[in-house]
Motif scaffolding. Structure first.
Motif, PDB file in Angstrom:
ATOM      1  N   CYS A 304       0.916  -1.115  -0.096  1.00  0.00           N
ATOM      2  CA  CYS A 304      -0.079  -0.024  -0.143  1.00  0.00           C
ATOM      3  C   CYS A 304       0.880   1.364   0.009  1.00  0.00           C
ATOM      4  O   CYS A 304       1.911   1.087   0.551  1.00  0.00           O
ATOM      5  CB  CYS A 304      -0.813  -0.011   1.196  1.00  0.00           C
ATOM      6  N   GLY A 305       0.258   2.271  -0.482  1.00  0.00           N
ATOM      7  CA  GLY A 305       0.984   3.499  -0.603  1.00  0.00           C
ATOM      8  C   GLY A 305       2.324   3.592  -1.058  1.00  0.00           C
ATOM      9  O   GLY A 305       2.813   2.953  -2.028  1.00  0.00           O
ATOM     10  N   THR A 306       3.360   4.267  -0.394  1.00  0.00           N
ATOM     11  CA  THR A 306       4.735   4.390  -0.655  1.00  0.00           C
ATOM     12  C   THR A 306       5.317   3.191  -0.925  1.00  0.00           C
ATOM     13  O   THR A 306       6.097   2.843  -2.162  1.00  0.00           O
ATOM     14  CB  THR A 306       5.594   4.930   0.268  1.00  0.00           C
ATOM     15  N   SER A 351       6.225  -3.946   3.207  1.00  0.00           N
ATOM     16  CA  SER A 351       5.683  -3.356   4.222  1.00  0.00           C
ATOM     17  C   SER A 351       6.678  -2.733   5.223  1.00  0.00           C
ATOM     18  O   SER A 351       7.423  -3.529   5.629  1.00  0.00           O
ATOM     19  CB  SER A 351       4.388  -3.988   4.815  1.00  0.00           C
ATOM     20  N   GLN A 352       6.699  -1.186   5.267  1.00  0.00           N
ATOM     21  CA  GLN A 352       7.708  -0.932   6.314  1.00  0.00           C
ATOM     22  C   GLN A 352       7.339  -1.465   7.657  1.00  0.00           C
ATOM     23  O   GLN A 352       8.020  -1.854   8.350  1.00  0.00           O
ATOM     24  CB  GLN A 352       7.743   0.854   6.408  1.00  0.00           C
ATOM     25  N   SER A 353       5.975  -0.987   8.189  1.00  0.00           N
ATOM     26  CA  SER A 353       5.636  -1.434   9.454  1.00  0.00           C
ATOM     27  C   SER A 353       5.475  -2.949   9.714  1.00  0.00           C
ATOM     28  O   SER A 353       5.457  -3.440  10.714  1.00  0.00           O
ATOM     29  CB  SER A 353       4.236  -0.850   9.754  1.00  0.00           C
ATOM     30  N   THR A 356       0.335  -3.393   8.076  1.00  0.00           N
ATOM     31  CA  THR A 356      -0.669  -2.624   7.308  1.00  0.00           C
ATOM     32  C   THR A 356      -1.772  -3.787   7.161  1.00  0.00           C
ATOM     33  O   THR A 356      -1.592  -4.933   6.656  1.00  0.00           O
ATOM     34  CB  THR A 356      -0.185  -2.088   6.036  1.00  0.00           C
ATOM     35  N   VAL A 402       5.916   9.889  10.082  1.00  0.00           N
ATOM     36  CA  VAL A 402       4.903   9.169   9.401  1.00  0.00           C
ATOM     37  C   VAL A 402       5.036   9.100   7.761  1.00  0.00           C
ATOM     38  O   VAL A 402       4.855   8.069   7.291  1.00  0.00           O
ATOM     39  CB  VAL A 402       3.609  10.185   9.645  1.00  0.00           C
ATOM     40  N   ALA A 403       5.743  10.175   7.053  1.00  0.00           N
ATOM     41  CA  ALA A 403       5.865   9.689   5.719  1.00  0.00           C
ATOM     42  C   ALA A 403       7.303   8.870   5.427  1.00  0.00           C
ATOM     43  O   ALA A 403       8.143   9.175   6.233  1.00  0.00           O
ATOM     44  CB  ALA A 403       6.343  11.069   4.967  1.00  0.00           C
ATOM     45  N   SER A 404       7.125   7.883   4.737  1.00  0.00           N
ATOM     46  CA  SER A 404       7.966   6.839   4.630  1.00  0.00           C
ATOM     47  C   SER A 404       9.022   7.403   3.493  1.00  0.00           C
ATOM     48  O   SER A 404       8.636   7.640   2.405  1.00  0.00           O
ATOM     49  CB  SER A 404       7.466   5.890   4.281  1.00  0.00           C
ATOM     50  N   LYS A 488       4.096  12.033  -1.644  1.00  0.00           N
ATOM     51  CA  LYS A 488       4.775  12.633  -0.510  1.00  0.00           C
ATOM     52  C   LYS A 488       4.489  14.279  -0.444  1.00  0.00           C
ATOM     53  O   LYS A 488       4.636  14.751   0.828  1.00  0.00           O
ATOM     54  CB  LYS A 488       6.614  12.523  -0.657  1.00  0.00           C
ATOM     55  N   GLU A 491       1.350  14.482   1.320  1.00  0.00           N
ATOM     56  CA  GLU A 491       1.341  14.067   2.880  1.00  0.00           C
ATOM     57  C   GLU A 491       1.674  15.330   3.628  1.00  0.00           C
ATOM     58  O   GLU A 491       1.341  15.442   4.438  1.00  0.00           O
ATOM     59  CB  GLU A 491       2.171  12.787   2.868  1.00  0.00           C
TER      60      GLU A 491
HETATM   61  O1  M6R Z   1       3.978   0.210   6.785  1.00  0.00           O
HETATM   62  P1  M6R Z   1       3.719   0.046   5.200  1.00  0.00           P
HETATM   63  O2  M6R Z   1       4.707   0.300   4.393  1.00  0.00           O
HETATM   64  O3  M6R Z   1       2.869  -1.162   4.885  1.00  0.00           O
HETATM   65  O4  M6R Z   1       2.753   1.371   4.868  1.00  0.00           O
HETATM   66  C1  M6R Z   1       2.237   1.678   3.646  1.00  0.00           C
HETATM   67  C2  M6R Z   1       1.675   2.755   3.742  1.00  0.00           C
HETATM   68  O5  M6R Z   1       0.667   3.177   4.547  1.00  0.00           O
HETATM   69  C3  M6R Z   1       2.473   4.019   3.784  1.00  0.00           C
HETATM   70  O6  M6R Z   1       3.736   3.700   2.735  1.00  0.00           O
HETATM   71  C4  M6R Z   1       2.132   5.473   3.470  1.00  0.00           C
HETATM   72  O7  M6R Z   1       1.585   5.750   1.990  1.00  0.00           O
HETATM   73  C5  M6R Z   1       3.176   6.519   3.978  1.00  0.00           C
HETATM   74  N1  M6R Z   1       2.581   7.344   4.856  1.00  0.00           N
HETATM   75  C6  M6R Z   1       3.787   6.992   2.953  1.00  0.00           C
HETATM   76  O8  M6R Z   1       4.734   8.018   3.389  1.00  0.00           O
END
Ligand code: M6R
Length: 612
Positions: A304-306, A351-353, A356, A402-404, A488, A491
């Motif tokens: 998702c997202g970035t 996924s960073q986190s 998600t 918050v922004a990746s 970005k 955001e």
């Molecule tokens: O933790 P994740 O990489 O799964 O998160 C996905 C998106 O929610 C995340 O990349 C979001 O788009 C960020 N706020 C981007 O900066």
């Protein structure tokens, strides 16, 4: 998303709880609260709307004394942001307090039923039903009451509950939202993630779905919600260092994290590239049957997202260099489609986190359908990392803004590694393997070069901060970067509207918007689509559009057409996105700062989206 913390031990609970809430700020929130139980069996609580320092100010006037407590940062889902809707929530008599991350889907029916039974509700939240359900089932034992309540609840939760009628414990439970327990000496902690606990103790236990924990000052017990059986859990080391959670002289975490990119690439590639052999070694994939890996016919990247833009870069890399068909799917779409998957399909969740909700749900769906499930995840021990059969950790370190940014750089780097890994298993030559790995090794130095443009980018942002619309354009490997640049900017400088487009699509619509008030940001390195992108720039110039170009060092002709040029060093075409993303990340930060936006915690956004 919401953050949870809890403490039971020998010290004042509020000290840890306040520190933990500050560390959990990055998850995004609109209100906060805390409840503490003291030795005289008084349960006191405080809540505040807005930032944690509002809560801290209240705590200076009304002390929350006691060695047992829970706390929460709320990111509104049900009920607007207000003190009444902030957690902890309580039962009618304020004997039981609950903090919750997730969504109770059947809360309306439960609430109606509880109201009929005489319960008085004080908030509009779904969470409050849990406090009243526990009250309804309470017969002197908190975990038994919670177990009974959970039998009635549908939805997602990470929960922490305390009660003055069963005062020497915190009871926690988990389904689809993360929760960790941290084991100290004569004190124990709980939190949504280990960054809140780093420095307090070394060992954590990751609660799994369907588990309930009873935590006392010097012990803990985990049982199954389904059958009450005791569960033995593994103790893991905490990955984060306290130093990683500081800003190190930068005004914002986001800036610090962008500037960490060279180090991040070193960490993401350390011990993984063997340039003299043109090989990549990924220990996380070695646990798999190598024959099964060799036989993969198709890869689906879910994100998702970035992370989805990093996956798009990965798609281009893997298809070009490993010759395996790749598709990128948004987790939020994939989970509701009827995907065609078989045992020769590999699903890679990016996924960073690692938390998600949509990515996780898609992964579970794919596993049920027989796919091989892999992960590219930054947070060690996160749910996706535990739910996949194997994977590659990013090792980008904690990402607090918050922004990746740095995680995105790392994700693209890991995809470059994967394309060599899969490529060399298949038909990639030794020469090509060497070329790519040698160039990956140079990336930290090349990024250092890009970062030297920081002052220039700050000045460009100052000059362009008067505009309210931007179009980002790139092609082939840099099309996803155009999307990322626009996301970005939206955001972090949230008064601005931006769109990311593939250069070739410009004439199919967006060109209609171009005039002197609509600047375009072109990502135009000297690559295989350079001439095509040049034509797009001509079309924008013909309509008086302003142009900022990200181009390859040494390209002088670009200055004849672009109003401003930011140079990046020359590298392989497939690796240009890793360099071109950096100026766009810096541009967003400086635009956000110019517009007075809360760069690290943009309004309405949560760091990890753990609910649908
Ligand atoms: O933790 P994740 O990489 O799964 O998160 C996905 C998106 O929610 C995340 O990349 C979001 O788009 C960020 N706020 C981007 O900066």
């Amino acid at each position: 998303m919401c953050g949870i913390a809890g403490y039971i031990g020998k010290n004042q609970a509020s000290n840890f709880l306040l520190d933990a809430l500050k560390r959990l700020e990055y998850r995004g929130y609109d209100s906060a609260g805390m409840a503490v139980l003291n030795g005289e069996n008084n349960l006191n609580y405080l809540k505040s709307l807005g930032r944690i320092n509002e809560l801290e100010e209240k705590m200076k006037k009304i002390e929350l004394n006691g060695c047992l407590g829970i706390a929460h940062t709320r990111w509104a889902t049900h009920g607007h942001p207000s003190e009444a809707n902030a957690h902890p929530h309580s039962d009618c008599d304020e004997n039981i307090f609950v903090v919750h991350n997730g969504i109770i889907e059947n809360y309306k029916i439960l609430k109606e039923d509880l109201i009929k039974k005489g319960h008085l509700f004080k908030s509009d939240t779904d969470t409050e039903v849990i406090a009243h359900l526990i009250e309804e089932h309470f017969k002197g034992n908190l975990e038994e009451a919670l177990l009974s309540a959970l039998k009635l609840v549908e939805g997602a939760y990470a929960l922490a509950v305390i009660s003055k009628d069963d005062p020497e414990k915190i009871v926690v439970a988990k389904k689809s939202s993360p929760l960790v327990i941290c084991i100290g000496k004569d004190e124990n902690f709980i939190a949504s993630d280990s960054s809140a606990i780093a420095g307090y103790a070394d060992k954590v236990i990751y609660l799994d779905d369907g588990e309930l924990g009873i935590i006392t000052k010097d012990d803990y017990r985990i049982i199954s919600i389904a059958n009450n059986n005791k569960i033995q859990k593994e103790h893991c080391n905490i990955d984060s260092d306290v130093a990683d959670l500081q800003k190190n002289g930068h005004k914002y975490f986001m800036l610090k994290e962008i500037f960490e990119s060279p180090e991040v690439i070193k960490n993401s590639t350390r011990g993984r590239i063997i340039p003299e052999k043109g090989l990549v070694k990924l220990g996380g994939l070695e646990v798999l049957d190598q024959e099964k890996l060799r036989n993969i016919k198709r890869i689906i990247l879910i994100a998702c997202g970035t992370a989805s833009f990093a996956a798009m870069v990965g798609e281009y890399m893997i298809e070009e260099y490993a010759g395996i068909p790749v598709e990128v799917e948004l987790g939020s779409e994939f989970r509701y489609r009827k995907p065609i998957i078989d045992s020769q399909t590999a699903i890679i969740a990016v996924s960073q986190s690692g938390e998600t909700a949509d990515t996780l749900a898609s992964l579970e769906e794919a596993r049920r359908k027989g796919a091989l499930t892999l992960g590219i995840v930054n947070v060690v021990g996160s749910t996706i990392s535990r739910e996949t059969e194997a994977g590659v950790y990013n090792h980008a370190g904690p990402e607090i803004a918050v922004a990746s940014t740095k995680a995105f750089i790392s994700q693209m780097t890991v995809f470059a590694l994967l394309s060599v890994y899969f490529g060399r298993i298949k038909e990639m030559s030794l020469t090509m393997g060497k070329r790519i790995t040698e160039e990956i090794e140079k990336m930290p130095c090349l990024i250092e070069e890009v970062l030297k443009n920081d002052e220039q980018i700050k000045n460009i942002a100052r000059e362009y901060s008067k505009y309210r619309n931007f179009l980002f354009m790139g092609r082939k490997y840099n099309y996803p970067i155009a999307e990322e640049g626009a996301l970005k900017l939206k955001e972090v400088a949230y008064h601005i509207h931006a769109e990311g487009y593939a250069g070739g699509e410009m004439k199919h619509g967006p060109i209609a918007m171009i005039d002197e008030n609509f600047p375009c940001l072109f990502i135009i390195p000297s690559d295989s689509v350079y001439e095509k992108m040049w034509s797009n720039m001509e079309e924008v110039k013909a309509r008086n559009g302003k142009i900022i170009a990200i181009a390859t060092e040494g390209n002088k002709e670009i200055k004849n057409i672009a109003d401003d040029v930011i140079y990046i060093p020359k590298t392989l075409e497939m690796l240009t996105p890793i360099l071109s993303a950096i100026p766009l990340h810096l541009f967003s930060v400086y635009m956000g700062m110019e517009l007075g936006c809360d760069v690290d915690k943009p309004r309405n956004l949560a760091k990890s989206v753990t609910v649908e």
